[in-house]
Enzyme design. Structure first.
Site, short mmCIF file in Angstrom:
data_model
loop_
_atom_site.label_atom_id
_atom_site.label_comp_id
_atom_site.label_asym_id
_atom_site.label_seq_id
_atom_site.Cartn_x
_atom_site.Cartn_y
_atom_site.Cartn_z
N HIS A 34 19.12 73.38 24.49
CA HIS A 34 19.72 72.37 23.61
C HIS A 34 19.50 70.95 24.15
O HIS A 34 20.26 70.04 23.83
CB HIS A 34 21.22 72.64 23.38
CG HIS A 34 21.46 73.90 22.61
ND1 HIS A 34 21.39 73.96 21.24
CD2 HIS A 34 21.72 75.17 23.03
CE1 HIS A 34 21.62 75.21 20.85
NE2 HIS A 34 21.81 75.97 21.91
N THR A 35 18.50 70.81 24.96
CA THR A 35 18.14 69.46 25.46
C THR A 35 17.03 68.85 24.62
O THR A 35 16.88 67.64 24.60
CB THR A 35 17.68 69.53 26.93
OG1 THR A 35 16.77 70.62 27.05
CG2 THR A 35 18.84 69.74 27.87
N ASP A 36 16.22 69.69 23.93
CA ASP A 36 15.03 69.13 23.26
C ASP A 36 15.40 68.12 22.17
O ASP A 36 14.90 67.00 22.15
CB ASP A 36 14.06 70.22 22.76
CG ASP A 36 14.64 71.23 21.79
OD1 ASP A 36 15.87 71.21 21.53
OD2 ASP A 36 13.86 72.06 21.28
N GLY A 120 14.98 87.64 16.11
CA GLY A 120 16.39 87.27 16.32
C GLY A 120 16.87 87.47 17.74
O GLY A 120 18.07 87.53 17.99
N LEU A 123 13.58 84.68 21.24
CA LEU A 123 12.24 84.53 21.84
C LEU A 123 11.29 83.79 20.90
O LEU A 123 10.08 83.81 21.09
CB LEU A 123 11.66 85.91 22.18
CG LEU A 123 12.46 86.70 23.21
CD1 LEU A 123 11.84 88.07 23.43
CD2 LEU A 123 12.48 85.94 24.52
N SER A 126 10.07 82.95 15.06
CA SER A 126 9.76 82.04 13.95
C SER A 126 8.75 80.98 14.36
O SER A 126 7.83 80.67 13.60
CB SER A 126 11.03 81.43 13.34
OG SER A 126 11.86 80.95 14.33
N ASP A 171 10.08 75.16 20.95
CA ASP A 171 9.50 76.48 20.70
C ASP A 171 8.06 76.37 20.20
O ASP A 171 7.17 77.09 20.65
CB ASP A 171 10.34 77.24 19.66
CG ASP A 171 11.80 77.35 20.09
OD1 ASP A 171 12.10 77.06 21.26
OD2 ASP A 171 12.63 77.72 19.25
C1 GLA Z 1 16.14 77.05 19.45
C2 GLA Z 1 15.43 75.82 18.89
C3 GLA Z 1 14.86 74.95 19.99
C4 GLA Z 1 15.90 74.64 21.05
C5 GLA Z 1 16.63 75.92 21.49
C6 GLA Z 1 17.77 75.63 22.42
O1 GLA Z 1 15.23 77.90 20.07
O2 GLA Z 1 14.40 76.20 18.02
O3 GLA Z 1 14.32 73.77 19.45
O4 GLA Z 1 16.80 73.66 20.62
O5 GLA Z 1 17.12 76.65 20.39
O6 GLA Z 1 17.32 75.10 23.61
#
Ligand code: GLA
Length: 384
Positions: A34-36, A120, A123, A126, A171
């Site tokens: 949750h840093t991106d 889900g 990993l 999507s 991702d």
């Molecule tokens: C999901 C989101 C990413 C990222 C993570 C948490 O995978 O697609 O962009 O925010 O959660 O780090």
């Protein structure tokens, strides 16, 4: 993933001819959750599980898509009004639309795809689906004019605009930029990145899939993002230069404590701490100090669970099992609210830990844990 498997279905399903075959992987993330979307750092790597797609232009304006695993077939046109209902097909549709938005003259095509990245589980199945089609369409219709970062953004926008998740860039970036044996340290504010060799001697990475699925995971994810943005808006009133939570210190956060909700405060505290943890882990990796890496992983888990509220009982349980077994590092991985824990385990402890986790998890939750070993692998590419 087996090219013969995909090819035989493509031949059977369409006109007997073959097309070009591409793969794009899922990802793990060693630390930086949750840093991106907060402009911070992440440390992901592509894995040896992903999605393989065969694609062939069909000379029409229609896309004819077959999901081999789901045995589901969907046709759609390339116009905005033609968005398909099936959620898997919306990813492909979204990528087509966003590629067209980038000036690529996408035409109709036939395609069949299959994958071995669990759905889900956190990993990024999507992102693998988005990346494989972004890569393929750029190759087949765009003369590879878009660079990998543009392709990652296509996937991210497809997810925002057609699939309802306001995800960050991690991702898709990992799926396109992945390199065997390397994690990527990405600064999500400047988009500078460096490959960091990751071959920890004497350790293994193992994922334990709780198979817990939070029904509202995407809306909870979007809520967290809004929560972070609310804090940034409050801080900006005093510190106009702040663009993201990544630019905030705990002192700045404390200055606005009275102006924000206590939930928002806790969420922001987690993010500010997590941004620093990524940097600490990069330093530790350079020194080969895996004890510190592991400790930071536990810290992330506790932050995600208690401050960011993105864990669940199954994941907290698995984290405790890892700690009790003496596992070096363990944490909830990905967006959270279900899915996997990522564990950094000493070779000699691997068998005991996995056996113990399977047993106590089944006792406690009445269902089987799934276990995945992963290797850090290459990003999206053509394979035929
Ligand atoms: C999901 C989101 C990413 C990222 C993570 C948490 O995978 O697609 O962009 O925010 O959660 O780090």
């Amino acid at each position: 993933m087996d090219i013969e498997h995909v090819r035989s279905r493509f031949i059977k399903h369409f006109d007997g001819t073959t097309g070009a075959v591409y793969v794009a992987p899922g990802r793990i993330n060693l630390i930086g959750e949750h840093t991106d979307y907060n402009g911070g750092y992440v440390l992901p790597g592509a894995i040896d599980k992903g999605i393989m797609a065969e694609v062939k232009p069909n000379g029409t304006d229609m896309v004819r898509a077959y999901s081999i695993d789901m045995k589901d077939y969907v046709e759609f046109g390339l116009g905005e009004a033609d968005a398909p209902r099936a959620s898997w097909a919306r990813y492909i549709f979204g990528v087509c639309r966003e590629m067209i938005g980038c000036g690529v003259e996408v035409k109709g095509f036939n395609t069949a795809f299959a994958g071995d990245v669990p759905l889900g589980a956190g990993l990024s199945s999507s992102a693998a689906l988005e990346s494989v089609y972004a890569y393929a369409l750029n190759d087949l219709f765009g003369e590879n004019r878009l660079d990998k970062l543009q392709l990652a953004r296509v996937g991210q926008r497809a997810e925002h605009n057609y699939c309802g998740v306001q995800c960050g860039i991690m991702d898709q970036f990992a799926s396109l930029f992945g390199q065997k044996g390397n994690l990527v340290r990405l600064d999500c504010k400047t988009m500078d990145y460096q490959y960091m060799p990751f071959q920890p001697q004497g350790f293994r990475l193992v994922l334990l899939d709780s198979t817990a699925k939070h029904e509202l995971a995407s809306s909870a994810y979007n809520d967290r993002r809004r929560s972070c943005e609310a804090v940034v808006a409050a801080v900006q009133k005093r510190h106009p230069a702040v663009e993201y939570l990544r630019d905030c210190s705990m002192d700045m956060l404390d200055e606005v404590k009275a102006d924000i909700t206590s939930d928002d405060y806790r969420h922001a505290q987690y993010v500010i701490e997590e941004v620093q943890r990524v940097l600490d882990v990069c330093d530790a990796l350079q020194k080969g100090d895996y004890e510190t890496v592991g400790q930071k992983m536990y810290d992330t888990h506790h932050g995600m669970s208690r401050l960011y509220e993105a864990s669940c009982p199954e994941l907290d349980f698995l984290n405790d099992v890892a700690f009790d077994c003496g596992v070096t590092g363990s944490r909830t991985m990905g967006g959270g609210f279900g899915g996997c824990t990522l564990n950094l385990v000493k070779e000699e402890l691997y068998g005991t830990f996995v056996g113990q986790a399977r047993e106590v998890f089944a006792q406690r939750f009445g269902r089987q844990l799934k276990v995945y070993d992963v290797a850090i692998s290459d990003g999206a590419r053509r394979v035929d």
